[in-house]
Every structure is written in C-alpha cells, then in structure tokens.
Design a protein around this motif. Sequence first.
Motif, PDB file in Angstrom:
ATOM      1  N   ILE A   1       1.126  -1.316  -0.018  1.00  0.00           N
ATOM      2  CA  ILE A   1      -0.059  -0.253  -0.382  1.00  0.00           C
ATOM      3  C   ILE A   1       0.981   1.504   0.250  1.00  0.00           C
ATOM      4  O   ILE A   1       1.822   0.816   0.816  1.00  0.00           O
ATOM      5  CB  ILE A   1      -0.988  -0.285   1.195  1.00  0.00           C
ATOM      6  N   ARG A   2       1.261   1.958  -0.809  1.00  0.00           N
ATOM      7  CA  ARG A   2       1.841   2.825  -1.191  1.00  0.00           C
ATOM      8  C   ARG A   2       0.544   4.255  -1.014  1.00  0.00           C
ATOM      9  O   ARG A   2      -0.959   4.122  -1.494  1.00  0.00           O
ATOM     10  CB  ARG A   2       2.205   3.179  -2.579  1.00  0.00           C
ATOM     11  N   PRO A   3       1.311   5.659  -1.184  1.00  0.00           N
ATOM     12  CA  PRO A   3       0.520   6.619  -1.260  1.00  0.00           C
ATOM     13  C   PRO A   3      -0.235   6.764  -2.107  1.00  0.00           C
ATOM     14  O   PRO A   3      -1.195   7.139  -2.024  1.00  0.00           O
ATOM     15  CB  PRO A   3       1.311   8.259  -0.776  1.00  0.00           C
ATOM     16  N   ALA A   4       0.497   7.010  -2.955  1.00  0.00           N
ATOM     17  CA  ALA A   4      -0.730   6.567  -4.557  1.00  0.00           C
ATOM     18  C   ALA A   4      -1.621   5.923  -4.830  1.00  0.00           C
ATOM     19  O   ALA A   4      -2.259   6.145  -6.194  1.00  0.00           O
ATOM     20  CB  ALA A   4       0.401   7.372  -5.614  1.00  0.00           C
ATOM     21  N   GLY A   5      -0.960   4.423  -4.474  1.00  0.00           N
ATOM     22  CA  GLY A   5      -2.257   3.333  -4.907  1.00  0.00           C
ATOM     23  C   GLY A   5      -1.530   1.893  -4.558  1.00  0.00           C
ATOM     24  O   GLY A   5      -0.908   2.325  -3.591  1.00  0.00           O
ATOM     25  N   TYR A   6      -1.604   1.252  -4.813  1.00  0.00           N
ATOM     26  CA  TYR A   6      -1.239   0.163  -4.840  1.00  0.00           C
ATOM     27  C   TYR A   6      -0.083  -0.723  -5.608  1.00  0.00           C
ATOM     28  O   TYR A   6       0.314   0.113  -6.708  1.00  0.00           O
ATOM     29  CB  TYR A   6      -2.710  -1.011  -4.651  1.00  0.00           C
ATOM     30  N   ALA A   7       0.559  -1.366  -5.115  1.00  0.00           N
ATOM     31  CA  ALA A   7       1.943  -2.531  -6.253  1.00  0.00           C
ATOM     32  C   ALA A   7       2.164  -3.499  -5.726  1.00  0.00           C
ATOM     33  O   ALA A   7       1.648  -3.828  -4.668  1.00  0.00           O
ATOM     34  CB  ALA A   7       2.627  -1.079  -5.928  1.00  0.00           C
ATOM     35  N   LEU A   8       2.817  -4.684  -6.329  1.00  0.00           N
ATOM     36  CA  LEU A   8       3.409  -5.484  -6.165  1.00  0.00           C
ATOM     37  C   LEU A   8       4.551  -5.898  -5.593  1.00  0.00           C
ATOM     38  O   LEU A   8       5.666  -5.423  -6.695  1.00  0.00           O
ATOM     39  CB  LEU A   8       2.311  -6.341  -7.703  1.00  0.00           C
ATOM     40  N   ALA A   9       5.037  -5.555  -4.908  1.00  0.00           N
ATOM     41  CA  ALA A   9       6.136  -5.530  -4.587  1.00  0.00           C
ATOM     42  C   ALA A   9       6.878  -6.962  -4.447  1.00  0.00           C
ATOM     43  O   ALA A   9       7.285  -7.950  -3.271  1.00  0.00           O
ATOM     44  CB  ALA A   9       6.445  -5.338  -2.469  1.00  0.00           C
ATOM     45  N   LEU A  10       7.647  -7.828  -5.359  1.00  0.00           N
ATOM     46  CA  LEU A  10       8.061  -8.625  -5.690  1.00  0.00           C
ATOM     47  C   LEU A  10       8.786  -8.562  -6.398  1.00  0.00           C
ATOM     48  O   LEU A  10       9.264  -7.365  -7.661  1.00  0.00           O
ATOM     49  CB  LEU A  10       6.422  -9.338  -6.135  1.00  0.00           C
ATOM     50  N   ASP A  11       9.993  -9.538  -6.672  1.00  0.00           N
ATOM     51  CA  ASP A  11      11.215  -9.042  -8.021  1.00  0.00           C
ATOM     52  C   ASP A  11      11.052  -9.737  -9.572  1.00  0.00           C
ATOM     53  O   ASP A  11       9.824 -10.229  -9.139  1.00  0.00           O
ATOM     54  CB  ASP A  11      11.916 -10.605  -7.309  1.00  0.00           C
ATOM     55  N   THR A  12      10.803  -9.503 -10.063  1.00  0.00           N
ATOM     56  CA  THR A  12      10.473  -9.186 -11.177  1.00  0.00           C
ATOM     57  C   THR A  12      10.686 -10.712 -11.892  1.00  0.00           C
ATOM     58  O   THR A  12       9.909 -11.687 -12.574  1.00  0.00           O
ATOM     59  CB  THR A  12      12.204  -8.825 -12.501  1.00  0.00           C
ATOM     60  N   ASN A  13      11.452 -11.826 -11.052  1.00  0.00           N
ATOM     61  CA  ASN A  13      11.763 -13.079 -11.491  1.00  0.00           C
ATOM     62  C   ASN A  13      10.366 -14.114  -9.724  1.00  0.00           C
ATOM     63  O   ASN A  13      10.187 -15.306 -10.705  1.00  0.00           O
ATOM     64  CB  ASN A  13      12.320 -13.404 -10.613  1.00  0.00           C
ATOM     65  N   ASP A  14       9.921 -13.315 -10.204  1.00  0.00           N
ATOM     66  CA  ASP A  14       8.583 -13.896  -8.931  1.00  0.00           C
ATOM     67  C   ASP A  14       7.466 -13.234  -9.712  1.00  0.00           C
ATOM     68  O   ASP A  14       6.062 -13.866  -9.610  1.00  0.00           O
ATOM     69  CB  ASP A  14       8.376 -12.940  -7.676  1.00  0.00           C
ATOM     70  N   VAL A  15       6.679 -12.713 -11.025  1.00  0.00           N
ATOM     71  CA  VAL A  15       6.029 -12.919 -11.897  1.00  0.00           C
ATOM     72  C   VAL A  15       6.540 -13.473 -12.709  1.00  0.00           C
ATOM     73  O   VAL A  15       6.900 -13.227 -13.792  1.00  0.00           O
ATOM     74  CB  VAL A  15       5.885 -11.590 -11.625  1.00  0.00           C
ATOM     75  N   ASP A  16       5.686 -14.403 -13.054  1.00  0.00           N
ATOM     76  CA  ASP A  16       5.535 -15.398 -14.291  1.00  0.00           C
ATOM     77  C   ASP A  16       5.667 -14.727 -15.855  1.00  0.00           C
ATOM     78  O   ASP A  16       6.859 -14.845 -16.670  1.00  0.00           O
ATOM     79  CB  ASP A  16       4.976 -16.351 -14.472  1.00  0.00           C
ATOM     80  N   ALA A  17       5.047 -13.922 -16.026  1.00  0.00           N
ATOM     81  CA  ALA A  17       5.163 -12.641 -17.193  1.00  0.00           C
ATOM     82  C   ALA A  17       5.745 -11.875 -17.403  1.00  0.00           C
ATOM     83  O   ALA A  17       6.339 -11.618 -18.242  1.00  0.00           O
ATOM     84  CB  ALA A  17       3.649 -11.492 -17.634  1.00  0.00           C
ATOM     85  N   LEU A  18       6.749 -11.403 -15.752  1.00  0.00           N
ATOM     86  CA  LEU A  18       7.847 -10.252 -16.316  1.00  0.00           C
ATOM     87  C   LEU A  18       8.503 -11.112 -16.597  1.00  0.00           C
ATOM     88  O   LEU A  18      10.153 -10.665 -17.234  1.00  0.00           O
ATOM     89  CB  LEU A  18       8.067  -9.784 -14.856  1.00  0.00           C
ATOM     90  N   ARG A  19       9.100 -12.221 -15.813  1.00  0.00           N
ATOM     91  CA  ARG A  19      10.133 -13.021 -16.628  1.00  0.00           C
ATOM     92  C   ARG A  19      10.251 -13.280 -17.204  1.00  0.00           C
ATOM     93  O   ARG A  19      11.423 -13.416 -18.068  1.00  0.00           O
ATOM     94  CB  ARG A  19      10.317 -14.219 -15.163  1.00  0.00           C
TER      95      ARG A  19
END
Length: 916
Positions: A80-98
């Motif tokens: 949870i961030r001031p401007a909204g929300y984000a996925l706080a994971l490394d690139t290798n932990d999201v299959d699409a990004l990897r």
Amino acid sequence: MRIRVLGQVAAVDGAGEIVRIGSRSQRIVLATLAAAGGDTVGADRLIDALWGDDPPRTAEHSLRTYVSRLRRTLGDAIAIRPAGYALALDTNDVDALRFEKLVRDGTAATGDRALPLLDEALELWGGAPFGDVADTGPLLGAAVRLGELHSAARERRAAVLLAAGHVAEAVAAAEQLLADEPLREGTWAVLVEALARAGRAAEALRAYQRAASALTGAGLEPSPRLRQAEALALEGAPAEVEASDRGRPLPTPATSLVGRDRDLDGLEHLLGSARVVTLTGPGGVGKTRLALEVARRIASSSDTEVRWVELAKVDDPASVASAIADALALAIENEAPLDALGRIGGLELLVVLDNCEHVVDEAAAVTEVIVTGGDHARVLATSRERLGVDGEYTWAVAPLELTGPDAPAHRLLTERIRAIRPTLALDESDRPILDRIARRLDGLPLAIEMAAARVATLPLDEIADRLDDQLDLLHGSRRNRVPRHRTLTAVVEWSEALLDDEERALFADLSVFAGPVAADDVSAVTGRPAALDTLCRLADRSLVVSDIDGTRARFGMLETIRDHARTRLAASGRARGLASRHAEHFVAAAEAADHDLRTPHERDAAHRFDELLPELRAAHRWARTDDLDLAVRLSAALHLFAQSRLRDEIGQWATFVAPELLAAGIEGDLAAIVLASAAQRCVSIGDLASASALAERGIAAARNSAARAYPLEQLGDIRTFEGRLDDAAAAGRELVAIGNESADPHVLVTGVIGVSLPEAYAGRHGEAERVLSSCGLDHRALSPSDRAWLSYAEGEIVLDRDPQRALAALGRAIELADSVGNRYVGGVARVSDCSLRARAGDVAGALDAFGSVIRHWRRCGATIHQLTTLRNLVVLLQRVGAAHEVAELLGAVRSLELRPTYGDEAARLDASEAWV
C-alpha cells in the motif's frame, strides 16, 4: 510468494503449492498490479478495471476490501503506497515479467545461448494471459502483447533450431506454430528452409504452396525471403541460415574457404582487442573472402552486430561517407557526413569496409571518426594498401601455401576442378601437373579459380602449357610489375584471349555497371538481346561472378577484373555512350519501381530499389555532370522511396539538384517533385524555414495538380510541425481534392491523413473520424504503407479516448510498415504506441520501447521525430518519479529554438512542468 498470470491468475507459496485467488474481482486487482510490473497503480485505475465506466458508489470501499483480502492471502506482496497499490515482488517472482525478460534475452542472444533462454521462457507459458479476466479493459492490451511475444518466441526458437542444425526439430516447431497462426510469414520461411535443408525438396515446395495460399486468402503476397526459400527448394540445395539476421545480411559465400585456418584464428583473436584491422595484399589473393568468413564467425559467436559495406561499387570519393552511412542504416543529420558517422563509435559493431584501395583516403577518414567516436565499434578493412590511421593493425594476406602433403593451393585447385568436372577422375598420378599449375599461378586463389575453369574445355596438360607460354611472355615484357600482379594480369589476359568477339565486347561493356545486375538489365544497356547466354559463358570462364541467391540470377565482376575491363572499354570508344544508356535504363527502372511503390506490390518495388542502389548512385552522379534533365527525373523517381524509408543518402541527391533548378529558373512537374524531396530532407533535420521555402517554390513550379500534390504534402507536414493546424488541414483538403480528381488512391490517402491528423491534434476528433471513415478507399488496392498510414491515423484519433482500439490500430500500422520496410510510418507509430503504453501503465514495456524508438530515429537522422519522441518520454519519466531527469529533458524539448508544441502534447508537458 510468486504470482502467475500466464494462464489463470493464481499465486504459488514457498512450498510450491498453488494458492487460488477466491473471487474474480480479486483476480482482476492482482492481474492489474502484475501487469504494472511493480509500478504503483492508482485506485482510479483499479476501479476502472473492476467496473469500467459505471462504478458503484461504494467502489473505493469495495476496492479496499478486495486489497485487504488479497493481503491476507499474499501478505506483503501487495504493498500500500500513498498514490495507490503495487506488487512488491522481484521480477523473477511474476511469471509474465520473467517471461518477457527471457524472451528479450533469447531474441538478442546468438548461437548456443539463445535456445536455453527461449525454452525457459516458453516453459513458463500456462495459457492465455490473465485467464478469465483477460477481457477487462486495462488488461486487454497487455494480454495481446504477451500473446504476440509468445508467438514471436516460438518463431525465433524454430529459427534458432534451424541455425543450430537441428532441422527435424525446427520443422516440428514451425509446423506447430503455423497450426495455430497460419499467417506468420517468417515461420513459413523457416519451415520451407528447414525442409529444403533436410533434402525434402518436394515437401518444401508443398509448404511454400500452403504458405502462399494462406497469405493470398488474407490479401497478402509472399515476401522476398519466402520466395527465396522457395527458390532454394527448387534447386534442391540446402538453405543458408545467416549467422547475423540483424541489419543488412552478410553476403552468402558461393564457395568454401580453403587454407585459411590460421588467418581466421589469428584475425578473430586480433579483433578481440584491435579497433582497426586492414587485410592487405594483391588483387585476387582472397582478402574479401577471408574478411567475409571472419565477419561470419564474429557474428555467430558474439553479440556484436556486423555490417558489410562494399566500396567497390562506390567510384566517387565524395560519396564514400554517405554510402557507408546508408549501408549502416545511419542517416546524415544537419552536419557533415563524417561527423554523423562518429555517432556509432559507442555501439557493439563491426564495420567491414571491402575494397578500399580506390578510395583509401576517404575510407581512412571514415574509419578514424568511427573509432574515435566511442570505445566499442571496430573496423575491418580490405585494401591493396594500409589505410594509415592511428592504431591500425595490418594483416598481410599471403597467397596459398604451395608445399606440404596437403598444400592449400593444390587442394583449392583440386576442389574447383571437381566442381566444374565432377566426372574427371583425379588421383595421385595427377599431382605433378596440378602442382605445376598451382606453382605457375603463385598460389593466388583468384588465378587458380580462373585456371580451374578451363577444365571445361581443355585437358590439364594443355592448361599448364598455355600458362607457361603466356606467363613467360608477360614476365619478359613487364619487368616493372610485381610478380603476383603479373601472374593475375596474365591469367585475365589469357582468359580474355580465349573469348570470341561477342564475349570480348560484352566483357568490356560490363564494366559500366557498378554492381551485380540481372541479364535483362545487361541486355537493355548493351543492346545485346542474347546477353544471358554470353554472361553464362563468361561466368564459366570466371571472368564474371554469378549470384543465384535471389529469385533471379545476377551477374557482376570482381573489382580486379572490372579494372581490367574498364581499360578495354575506354580503349573501345564506347564508354560515354554506354554510360548514357546505363543512366537512361536505370532511371526508367526507378520510375517503374516508384509506380509500384504505391500499389500492393510495394514490397517487391522496395526490394528493387535496394537491389538497384549501386546503379542508381552511379547514374545520378553521371547525370548531375552530363545530363541535368536525367538527374531531375531520377531524383523525382526516388522521392517517395527516400522519404518513406528515411534513406538520407538518396534524399541528399535531390539537394544536389535543387539549387541548380532554382538558379536556372527551371520549372515543371518534375522540378516540383525534386523541390518537394529537398524540402522533405530539410523537414527531417528540423530546418522548417528552408523546408517551407522549398515546398512553396515547388508548388509554384508545378504545371498540373498531380505534381503539385508532392510539395503540397510537404507544406502540410511543415504547418503541422509549426502548430498551424488549420493551415495544415487546408493543405490536406486540397490533396483530397487532387486525389479524387486524378483518381489516385495514394494521393487521396495522403490527403485524408493530412486532414485527419491536424483535426485530431486540434481536439476536433469527431471531424477527424468523419474524414477518415468517409474517404471510400478500397484497401485491397492500396500499398501496405498507405494502409499503415490509415491505421496510424485511426490510432492517433482515438489515442487516449479508446486506448485498446488505439493500441490495436497502431499495432496494425507497425506490422504493415515493417512488412515492407517503411521506417517512417513504422517509426511514428512506435512513438505513439510506446507513449500510450507509458500513460496506460505499462512502464517496463514502454521504457524498452522508448529506447528502441530513440535509437531508430538516431540512426535515421530524423531530428524532428526524435523531438516528438523525447517530449512523450517526459511523461514516462514522471511516472517513475525521475524528477531531475524530467526537468533536464523539459529544458531540452521546450527550448524556444525548437518547433512549438500544442494540443494534448502541450498539456501533458505543462502538467509535467507543474509536477517538477
């Protein structure tokens, strides 16, 4: 915790167990955050993803509930961030990004490194991205992009398998992809080539017919690459897979390289550290063939991009720098050509300059600016003398070794004889006569190949006796020559002496051509209807080189032999008349290709222009001095090709002619087109004042409306760049009227684009859509480039109002442009595509895309389009919070010295400035 979105949206815990995400709404939230690649996603965007244009009053509360439930399942992976929300994971932990990273790395890699990366990427694919939530508005574009990336990875894998020699696997991989996507032309080419390489010629031809049928049904035509694969299948020959498929391909060697292992190993090692290496040696010693093999080795074993520049075809020293820039796909900006070439010094690039001896000073100047312009680019040159630049290493290429049990000179002679007369049985008893021939020719590869060609008509003993007689005579009469030069000259003169009158005359006449040409071109220029038969006989005698890699044979000369033929032509008194006929013929060929460039046959026309470039360069240079009318005709015929392909060297030719037209007060339709072409080049480098003056002079010079359309198009573009949108739209409407009056669909498309884009930029989107939809054009009759422009205009009109429709339209524009090599519309469509992706939240993809587009414009020298790209980059830098970089870039792109900004672009820059 790892996230899966390639297939159904899910999570995987530390134990490898799949964690199902309970509700569709939670899956939409998680997928949207995953697509953002770690960037913060505002609540408004997530609400839009969940409910579209009609959110409930409780939308914000419901969103917080969904996020809270996701956090209970996924923990701190949801930040949870001031401007909204984000996925706080490394690139290798999201299959699409990897997946995206692996595909990028696998596509860029060469040789054995590519296949494991692509295999790992494809193993991550679990199905259609985002599963049952893929139809959600913000996810649709990302799903389409990932799907195309998956298909591209599969195609690339098939090509890599083929290049590695895994032919059966390449066939299987290509067939599987084509079963899903039967219109992937590159995959069809891989399949046909693989089948041909496996010796399955009949199946390869059937595969080509399947490809042609599928493409024709979709209104497309087979590409030159696919037709080349068919030609290889027809010949029953293996398909050559180039080690480097980036930039312009390396020439394909026609024969094996014999006896150069030590040279190859030594040069490859030397080029690991040396920035400039020159291969020196007499003509015919094999410098070019050795350089080509070194270049192919480096291209296949490293990430270095290799570009081949044939300077033998450039006979005007003043054109050397611009010709090299064109071969490197680097346009010349508003600066000296040498300064422009200095921009490539920082690239991982090997530039091969072949045959420098006749322009050695100019080649040396180019080499010096390349290597002093950065720390990476290297130059490999071939020349009969060293270039003489600082840091140059000289590698003397010696004749082939004559001694030893397996002497290379003897081996080359034996191989070439067997290639020409396979039925001739050679055994140990023939060694003395073969050694005698090889020694008499001093081990010179070209001389050996020419002598071997004689076995088609003479026995070995007679060949040796004739060589003895001819060389003894020449050694006695030309003591001032270097022995190796005497040897080669003797063999050329001996071969020439065996020609009949018709062959001897054509041999001399061929020297008027700058490069390899088709037999039809030779017949037209020399006036010999039966030139093909004579050319084949000259090729049999190794006086002419036959190139059969394309769909039709082309014939040329090695520069050593061309020099000899030029002296014969000069002595004959036919040189001037032949040069005139050469220029006339290729001007007419350019005019025919220019006509086809506006039709569905555009791809073939563009290929014809590329094929003819050495002849067009020679014709234009001759015409500028000897026939100004012909130079005007050629500049006019080259206008659209130079503009659409951003070929700066060709565009420059019009700027050589335009001042002469203006000084002499010459007017007329062709003059109007030449002035338009000169104006377009000024537009490209950002000199709008000069461009406007030239365009207005062109409009005044035109005698009919069809010719008036060319400078009028340029004037409309200039007014758009100046922010005078009403004036630009008015020019577009005049073009529409001309297109309707002349029934010219290309002019009509130009006019429709000229009206709709300024109207859209002015915020009058309804009028822009009306113009675009009411033009009544039959797309089947249009060139791919014209169709690309219409798709680009559609994307621009709906850009931020309907992002998914815009992305689809821009994607079509890019695909169509790339299919025919139109770097202009392909470039501007990419600018809009990556800018929209940046605003839509695809930050990682947009950053990569911006880098690619910036390099594209830099290579093309298109300053004014680079400015638009950098202005759009400001928004992306703001999204990633790079305040310092935004401030610095704003200072550059909002300078009062640059063209003004307006409309949505100006509003976005104002907002970024306020944020800074």
